[in-house]
Design a protein around this motif. Structure first.
Motif, mmCIF file in Angstrom:
data_model
loop_
_atom_site.group_PDB
_atom_site.id
_atom_site.type_symbol
_atom_site.label_atom_id
_atom_site.label_comp_id
_atom_site.label_asym_id
_atom_site.label_seq_id
_atom_site.Cartn_x
_atom_site.Cartn_y
_atom_site.Cartn_z
ATOM 1 N N SER A 31 -28.814 35.076 -5.492
ATOM 2 C CA SER A 31 -28.781 34.393 -6.907
ATOM 3 C C SER A 31 -28.598 35.283 -8.036
ATOM 4 O O SER A 31 -27.743 35.164 -8.913
ATOM 5 N N LYS A 32 -29.125 36.538 -7.984
ATOM 6 C CA LYS A 32 -29.237 37.484 -8.942
ATOM 7 C C LYS A 32 -27.737 38.041 -9.098
ATOM 8 O O LYS A 32 -27.364 38.292 -10.279
ATOM 9 N N GLU A 33 -27.241 38.229 -7.949
ATOM 10 C CA GLU A 33 -25.431 38.479 -8.393
ATOM 11 C C GLU A 33 -24.781 37.504 -9.128
ATOM 12 O O GLU A 33 -24.037 37.980 -10.004
ATOM 13 N N HIS A 59 -28.712 28.743 -7.166
ATOM 14 C CA HIS A 59 -29.845 28.381 -5.889
ATOM 15 C C HIS A 59 -29.996 29.856 -5.136
ATOM 16 O O HIS A 59 -28.886 30.480 -5.049
ATOM 17 N N SER A 60 -31.075 30.032 -4.447
ATOM 18 C CA SER A 60 -31.362 30.981 -3.730
ATOM 19 C C SER A 60 -31.904 30.664 -2.349
ATOM 20 O O SER A 60 -32.784 29.891 -2.222
ATOM 21 N N LEU A 61 -31.345 31.261 -1.086
ATOM 22 C CA LEU A 61 -31.925 31.052 0.121
ATOM 23 C C LEU A 61 -33.253 31.879 0.224
ATOM 24 O O LEU A 61 -33.931 31.821 1.335
ATOM 25 N N SER A 62 -33.500 32.970 -0.688
ATOM 26 C CA SER A 62 -34.364 34.039 -0.803
ATOM 27 C C SER A 62 -35.643 33.505 -0.513
ATOM 28 O O SER A 62 -36.551 34.069 0.130
ATOM 29 N N LYS A 63 -36.136 32.635 -1.569
ATOM 30 C CA LYS A 63 -37.544 32.354 -1.467
ATOM 31 C C LYS A 63 -37.772 30.956 -0.413
ATOM 32 O O LYS A 63 -38.898 30.952 0.058
HETATM 33 N N1 PLP Z 1 -34.356 33.954 -10.263
HETATM 34 C C1 PLP Z 1 -35.399 34.276 -10.476
HETATM 35 C C2 PLP Z 1 -36.193 33.518 -11.487
HETATM 36 C C3 PLP Z 1 -36.163 35.163 -9.602
HETATM 37 O O1 PLP Z 1 -37.292 35.179 -9.677
HETATM 38 C C4 PLP Z 1 -35.243 35.821 -8.602
HETATM 39 C C5 PLP Z 1 -35.850 37.073 -7.927
HETATM 40 O O2 PLP Z 1 -37.066 37.048 -7.846
HETATM 41 C C6 PLP Z 1 -33.816 35.582 -8.507
HETATM 42 C C7 PLP Z 1 -33.348 34.452 -9.317
HETATM 43 C C8 PLP Z 1 -32.774 36.275 -7.460
HETATM 44 O O3 PLP Z 1 -33.097 35.909 -6.369
HETATM 45 P P1 PLP Z 1 -32.020 36.138 -5.255
HETATM 46 O O4 PLP Z 1 -30.956 37.167 -5.767
HETATM 47 O O5 PLP Z 1 -32.797 36.946 -4.152
HETATM 48 O O6 PLP Z 1 -31.218 35.117 -4.840
#
Ligand code: PLP
Length: 388
Positions: free
Chosen positions: A103-105, A236-240
């Motif tokens: 999602s950062k991208e 949205h992110s699959l990361s967390k």
């Molecule tokens: N948004 C928030 C609030 C976050 O804390 C983070 C990562 O720490 C992200 C987005 C980005 O996550 P990712 O790029 O891994 O989806």
């Protein structure tokens, strides 16, 4: 040759964690047993069925080629289907979903599509730093919206000066919130949507932590609220959710024009997510979400242990209803940076000063509960012994 960095890079503050890493490494070199509660990167492994799917998908030659920037239709369908089940909102996978390389991208690229030099972007303070840096890269002007405890860490939209509102193009919100761990109510989203409609401001909601919630209280999505789709987009992110921070996969949903604008940037700067990772993402977003419930239970237990230890140390924490962060007031007489330094020097535990997330983070530090249970127990024991 003298290499001169572009102004936009020169103006950047040092990335928060780079600064903390430097201090940590200095202590490490002196032999300290460092425990980092600094970064929001879950220690838990990616669930087995997701890893297994990657192995299978990585073998397929068709996946070795350039992916489409917007993501496989099957991935977008899986995201829409997950979203429908979780939030009861129907999305068109073709027009209302785009895959992201994390999602950062998407968050960093959003202003490239919609912010002109001189436009104001309303950013939460404290907040995830990328909202402001992405804005700065486009010549946008950041207006910080303080998130105060007395407002449950929600921005006071009425407090934004009228001339700023007039120049505002885009607003960032993030709930469940990093770093404060606050959750937004339906009523708050309603008022934010009304504000966006009235003032013609694009609403961007970062929902990276939507699945890390406690006590069975699942946060709502912003798109559940009437009118959201007319003004906004949600990240949205699959990361967390699936412990996949290293895999780099997420998605954005919402207003088709906003999705298309973001997509247009993406066609020009990236070539999408490795298809094998997208297929693993489809496995993650599938029927069985029990792995997410397991992670939640682990983080809830850690939260309870942390709250107990912090109380014993005489520290005041805001009780998280979501995320794996605990937002803690600094003791009287300590700035955020002073207190984080004291904790690091006295206990070898790394925590993040609240000011790393913006000036309104002053007076707070953030604990991230993303280390193995035994290490967390050790860190908390050290914190309990802190002299404050
Ligand atoms: N948004 C928030 C609030 C976050 O804390 C983070 C990562 O720490 C992200 C987005 C980005 O996550 P990712 O790029 O891994 O989806």
């Amino acid at each position: 040759m003298l290499i001169k960095k572009a102004q936009r890079i020169q103006e950047l503050p040092p990335y928060l964690f780079a600064e903390i890493d430097k201090r940590k490494n200095a202590l490490k070199a002196r032999g300290a047993d460092i425990i980092s509660l600094g970064i929001g990167d879950p220690d838990l492994p990616t669930p087995r069925h997701i890893v297994e799917q990657l192995k299978i998908s990585a073998e397929k030659a068709v996946n070795h080629r350039y992916p489409d920037y917007e993501g496989l239709l099957t991935f977008r369908q899986a995201a829409a289907s997950w979203y429908g089940k979780r939030f009861g909102v129907t999305l068109d996978p073709d027009r209302e979903v785009v895959s992201l390389i994390g999602s950062k991208e998407g968050i960093a690229h959003m202003p490239i599509a919609f912010v002109d030099p001189g436009d104001v972007v309303l950013c939460p303070d404290p907040g995830y730093p990328v909202y402001a840096t992405g804005t700065g890269f486009c010549g946008g002007i950041v207006h910080r919206m303080p998130l105060l405890r007395r407002n449950d860490f929600l921005p006071d939209l009425d407090a934004i000066p009228a001339d700023v509102v007039k120049r505002a193009k885009l607003m960032w919100l993030c709930y469940p919130n990093n770093p404060t761990s606050a959750v937004a109510s339906r009523e708050f989203f309603r008022s934010a949507i009304r504000f966006a409609e009235k003032n013609e401001i694009i609403l961007c909601h970062d929902a990276a932590y939507s699945e890390i919630y406690f006590d069975g209280q699942a946060p709502i999505s912003f798109l559940e609220v009437e009118g959201a789709r007319e003004v906004g987009i949600e990240f949205h992110s699959l990361s967390k959710t699936f412990n996949m921070t290293g895999w780099r996969i997420g998605f954005a949903v919402g207003n088709a024009e906003l999705i298309a604008g973001l997509g247009k940037v993406k066609t020009n700067v990236d070539s999408g997510v490795f298809q094998a990772v997208q297929e693993a993402g489809i496995a993650a977003l599938g029927e069985d979400q029990s792995c997410v419930a397991e992670s939640r239970a682990i983080f809830q237990r850690r939260r309870d242990l942390a709250l107990e230890a912090l109380a014993k140390a005489g520290l005041r924490a805001y009780t998280p209803r979501a995320t794996f962060y605990v937002w803690v007031e600094t003791p009287k007489g300590f700035s955020s940076a002073d207190f984080a330094t004291k904790v690091l020097e006295e206990t070898a535990v790394v925590i993040t000063p609240g000011t790393g997330f913006g000036p309104s983070g002053e007076g707070y530090v953030r604990f991230s509960l993303t280390v193995a249970d035994d290490r967390l127990a050790e860190a908390l024991q050290r914190i309990e012994g802190l002299s404050v």
